[in-house]
Design a protein around this motif. Structure first.
Motif, PDB file in Angstrom:
ATOM      1  N   ARG A  94      -3.268   6.917   1.983  1.00  0.00           N
ATOM      2  CA  ARG A  94      -4.118   5.997   1.248  1.00  0.00           C
ATOM      3  C   ARG A  94      -5.449   6.670   0.986  1.00  0.00           C
ATOM      4  O   ARG A  94      -6.003   7.346   1.827  1.00  0.00           O
ATOM      5  CB  ARG A  94      -4.364   4.729   2.069  1.00  0.00           C
ATOM      6  CG  ARG A  94      -3.084   4.019   2.471  1.00  0.00           C
ATOM      7  CD  ARG A  94      -2.847   2.830   1.620  1.00  0.00           C
ATOM      8  NE  ARG A  94      -1.762   2.018   2.123  1.00  0.00           N
ATOM      9  CZ  ARG A  94      -1.471   0.826   1.622  1.00  0.00           C
ATOM     10  NH1 ARG A  94      -2.180   0.337   0.651  1.00  0.00           N
ATOM     11  NH2 ARG A  94      -0.454   0.143   2.100  1.00  0.00           N
ATOM     12  N   ALA A 108      -8.860   6.800   5.878  1.00  0.00           N
ATOM     13  CA  ALA A 108      -8.710   5.532   6.573  1.00  0.00           C
ATOM     14  C   ALA A 108      -7.272   5.287   6.998  1.00  0.00           C
ATOM     15  O   ALA A 108      -7.004   4.702   8.020  1.00  0.00           O
ATOM     16  CB  ALA A 108      -9.185   4.386   5.682  1.00  0.00           C
ATOM     17  N   ARG A 109      -6.322   5.751   6.203  1.00  0.00           N
ATOM     18  CA  ARG A 109      -4.916   5.628   6.568  1.00  0.00           C
ATOM     19  C   ARG A 109      -4.136   6.698   5.823  1.00  0.00           C
ATOM     20  O   ARG A 109      -4.432   6.993   4.676  1.00  0.00           O
ATOM     21  CB  ARG A 109      -4.390   4.229   6.214  1.00  0.00           C
ATOM     22  CG  ARG A 109      -2.917   4.051   6.524  1.00  0.00           C
ATOM     23  CD  ARG A 109      -2.453   2.639   6.304  1.00  0.00           C
ATOM     24  NE  ARG A 109      -2.994   1.729   7.294  1.00  0.00           N
ATOM     25  CZ  ARG A 109      -2.633   0.463   7.405  1.00  0.00           C
ATOM     26  NH1 ARG A 109      -1.742  -0.031   6.582  1.00  0.00           N
ATOM     27  NH2 ARG A 109      -3.173  -0.312   8.323  1.00  0.00           N
ATOM     28  N   HIS A 113      -9.468  -3.413   6.134  1.00  0.00           N
ATOM     29  CA  HIS A 113     -10.351  -3.214   4.976  1.00  0.00           C
ATOM     30  C   HIS A 113     -11.469  -2.231   5.324  1.00  0.00           C
ATOM     31  O   HIS A 113     -12.648  -2.571   5.245  1.00  0.00           O
ATOM     32  CB  HIS A 113     -10.951  -4.549   4.526  1.00  0.00           C
ATOM     33  CG  HIS A 113      -9.942  -5.562   4.093  1.00  0.00           C
ATOM     34  ND1 HIS A 113      -9.544  -5.718   2.773  1.00  0.00           N
ATOM     35  CD2 HIS A 113      -9.232  -6.475   4.804  1.00  0.00           C
ATOM     36  CE1 HIS A 113      -8.647  -6.685   2.698  1.00  0.00           C
ATOM     37  NE2 HIS A 113      -8.432  -7.155   3.907  1.00  0.00           N
ATOM     38  N   LYS A 131     -10.695  -1.098  -1.065  1.00  0.00           N
ATOM     39  CA  LYS A 131     -10.183  -1.498   0.242  1.00  0.00           C
ATOM     40  C   LYS A 131     -10.055  -0.318   1.186  1.00  0.00           C
ATOM     41  O   LYS A 131     -10.327  -0.424   2.377  1.00  0.00           O
ATOM     42  CB  LYS A 131      -8.826  -2.181   0.069  1.00  0.00           C
ATOM     43  CG  LYS A 131      -8.181  -2.639   1.361  1.00  0.00           C
ATOM     44  CD  LYS A 131      -6.865  -3.360   1.076  1.00  0.00           C
ATOM     45  CE  LYS A 131      -6.206  -3.839   2.361  1.00  0.00           C
ATOM     46  NZ  LYS A 131      -4.936  -4.553   2.096  1.00  0.00           N
ATOM     47  N   TRP A 132      -9.625   0.834   0.659  1.00  0.00           N
ATOM     48  CA  TRP A 132      -9.374   2.010   1.475  1.00  0.00           C
ATOM     49  C   TRP A 132     -10.353   3.108   1.120  1.00  0.00           C
ATOM     50  O   TRP A 132     -10.862   3.178   0.003  1.00  0.00           O
ATOM     51  CB  TRP A 132      -7.940   2.521   1.283  1.00  0.00           C
ATOM     52  CG  TRP A 132      -6.909   1.498   1.634  1.00  0.00           C
ATOM     53  CD1 TRP A 132      -6.195   0.726   0.765  1.00  0.00           C
ATOM     54  CD2 TRP A 132      -6.503   1.097   2.946  1.00  0.00           C
ATOM     55  NE1 TRP A 132      -5.361  -0.120   1.450  1.00  0.00           N
ATOM     56  CE2 TRP A 132      -5.525   0.088   2.794  1.00  0.00           C
ATOM     57  CE3 TRP A 132      -6.856   1.511   4.221  1.00  0.00           C
ATOM     58  CZ2 TRP A 132      -4.901  -0.520   3.876  1.00  0.00           C
ATOM     59  CZ3 TRP A 132      -6.245   0.900   5.302  1.00  0.00           C
ATOM     60  CH2 TRP A 132      -5.273  -0.093   5.129  1.00  0.00           C
ATOM     61  N   THR A 166      -8.341   5.263  -1.861  1.00  0.00           N
ATOM     62  CA  THR A 166      -9.233   4.140  -2.137  1.00  0.00           C
ATOM     63  C   THR A 166      -8.477   2.995  -2.787  1.00  0.00           C
ATOM     64  O   THR A 166      -9.026   2.217  -3.530  1.00  0.00           O
ATOM     65  CB  THR A 166     -10.367   4.590  -3.071  1.00  0.00           C
ATOM     66  OG1 THR A 166      -9.784   5.087  -4.290  1.00  0.00           O
ATOM     67  CG2 THR A 166     -11.221   5.642  -2.423  1.00  0.00           C
ATOM     68  N   ARG A 211     -15.265   6.103   6.185  1.00  0.00           N
ATOM     69  CA  ARG A 211     -14.360   5.643   7.236  1.00  0.00           C
ATOM     70  C   ARG A 211     -15.153   5.271   8.486  1.00  0.00           C
ATOM     71  O   ARG A 211     -15.891   6.097   9.028  1.00  0.00           O
ATOM     72  CB  ARG A 211     -13.363   6.744   7.577  1.00  0.00           C
ATOM     73  CG  ARG A 211     -12.385   6.335   8.658  1.00  0.00           C
ATOM     74  CD  ARG A 211     -11.480   7.501   9.010  1.00  0.00           C
ATOM     75  NE  ARG A 211     -10.514   7.124  10.022  1.00  0.00           N
ATOM     76  CZ  ARG A 211      -9.634   7.964  10.559  1.00  0.00           C
ATOM     77  NH1 ARG A 211      -9.621   9.221  10.158  1.00  0.00           N
ATOM     78  NH2 ARG A 211      -8.784   7.549  11.471  1.00  0.00           N
TER      79      ARG A 211
END
Length: 340
Positions: A298, A294-295, A146, A289-290, A300, A56
């Motif tokens: 979420r 990261a969020r 991203h 993308k993840w 990966t 991250r």
């Protein structure tokens, strides 16, 4: 045999634990309580492996890193000796090579676009501003949308810029507008627009002979390929491809670069992608993308796997199943329900 020993006590034989087994027991208990170290994995190897795994990105670190990196890039670029004689000689050689190929079109484009005032003035401002604005905008977009691909894509940009500095040092090159005996127009000077750091009042702040490779092409193509590979909207992908194409027209029309400088920028970008591919084991757009954290919700881009239950936590007891009732009991319950 060898597991027990016999001792005489009050005329009876009793079996006791073997000394070998007794000595082995404490060691076995200690081994079970201490997990064995991973074979062949030292601390620095684990550290390198963690660096090669996309994580991250941290906003404060990225802002600081980009600011310091650009400051160092400008410092090194402007510290490269301005070898005027060599730069002019290299420009003559480039111009002659393009003529021999039948592709020396820069002068014609420069004069044609300069005849349309609003167009050339727009290109002057394009050259001076979008080079930074679009690149930073793509970095912000990657950071937000991203994060798993951000570090790898940023590495492409950094490696591209780093190898370009080597090109500035090894191959000083004058831009077409500074060539001796040529008929190129310095559009920033003629139209008195605020623009390139290589013209007008800012020319003493920038290395005038660092035209090869063109980072306007290197950075714009990096932006375009990133947008084309990762954007979902068709119009955004089209704009991604148009951006480096228009940048090529601008650098030629403003007489800041030969088209061969653009080829040099593309070669530097290819080197940047190779470095990122070797370090992360994949091209940026193929990475998840993840990343964790990261969020919320979420990981990966994949559904999180169910973690196994710890051994210390007992499994919940299943409720006992009711035994089937006999026919007589069922009839009595049914009769009671009818009376109620």
């Amino acid at each position: 045999m060898g597991e027990t020993q016999v001792t005489a006590q009050e005329g009876r034989s009793t079996a006791g634990p073997s000394p070998i087994a007794a000595e082995a027991a404490p060691g076995t208990a200690a081994a079970s309580s201490t997990p064995p170290p991973a074979p062949g994995k030292s601390g620095w190897q684990a550290r390198i492996r963690s660096l090669r795994t996309p994580g991250r990105p941290r906003l404060w670190f990225e802002i600081l890193l980009i600011a310091v990196s650009y400051w160092l890039y400008s410092l090194v670029r402007n510290a490269v000796p301005e070898q005027k004689a060599a730069a002019l000689a290299n420009a003559d050689w480039i111009w002659s090579a393009e003529k021999s190929l039948g592709l020396a079109f820069e002068e014609s484009v420069n004069h044609a676009v300069n005849s349309v005032t609003w167009l050339i003035v727009s290109m002057n401002y394009y050259y001076a501003t979008l080079h930074f604005v679009v690149t930073i905008g793509v970095l912000v977009w990657l950071f937000r949308r991203h994060p798993g691909r951000y570090a790898a894509t940023r590495l492409v940009l950094f490696a591209t810029t780093g190898v370009a500095l080597l090109g500035y040092y090894l191959y000083p090159l004058a831009p077409p507008r500074l060539m001796n005996g040529a008929n190129f127009i310095d559009t920033v000077l003629v139209h008195e627009t605020w623009g390139s750091m290589a013209s007008g009042n800012f020319k003493n702040m920038s290395n005038q002979y660092a035209a090869m490779p063109s980072m306007h092409i290197g950075w714009s193509l990096w932006c375009g390929l990133t947008i084309f590979a990762l954007a979902s909207a068709p119009w955004a992908r089209i704009l991604g491809l148009l951006y480096p194409t228009l940048t090529l027209v601008v650098i030629v029309a403003t007489a800041n670069h030969f088209w061969l400088d653009a080829v040099g920028g593309m070669a530097c970008l290819a080197f940047g992608y190779a470095v990122s591919r070797v370090w992360y084991g994949s091209l940026p757009h193929r990475l998840p993308k993840w990343v964790p954290g990261a969020r919320k919700g979420r990981l990966t881009g994949l559904r999180a796997a169910r973690l196994p239950r710890p051994a210390s936590e007992p499994e919940p007891e299943a409720e006992p199943k009711a035994e089937p009732k006999s026919g007589a009991e069922a009839e009595r319950e049914a009769a009671g329900a009818r009376r109620s």
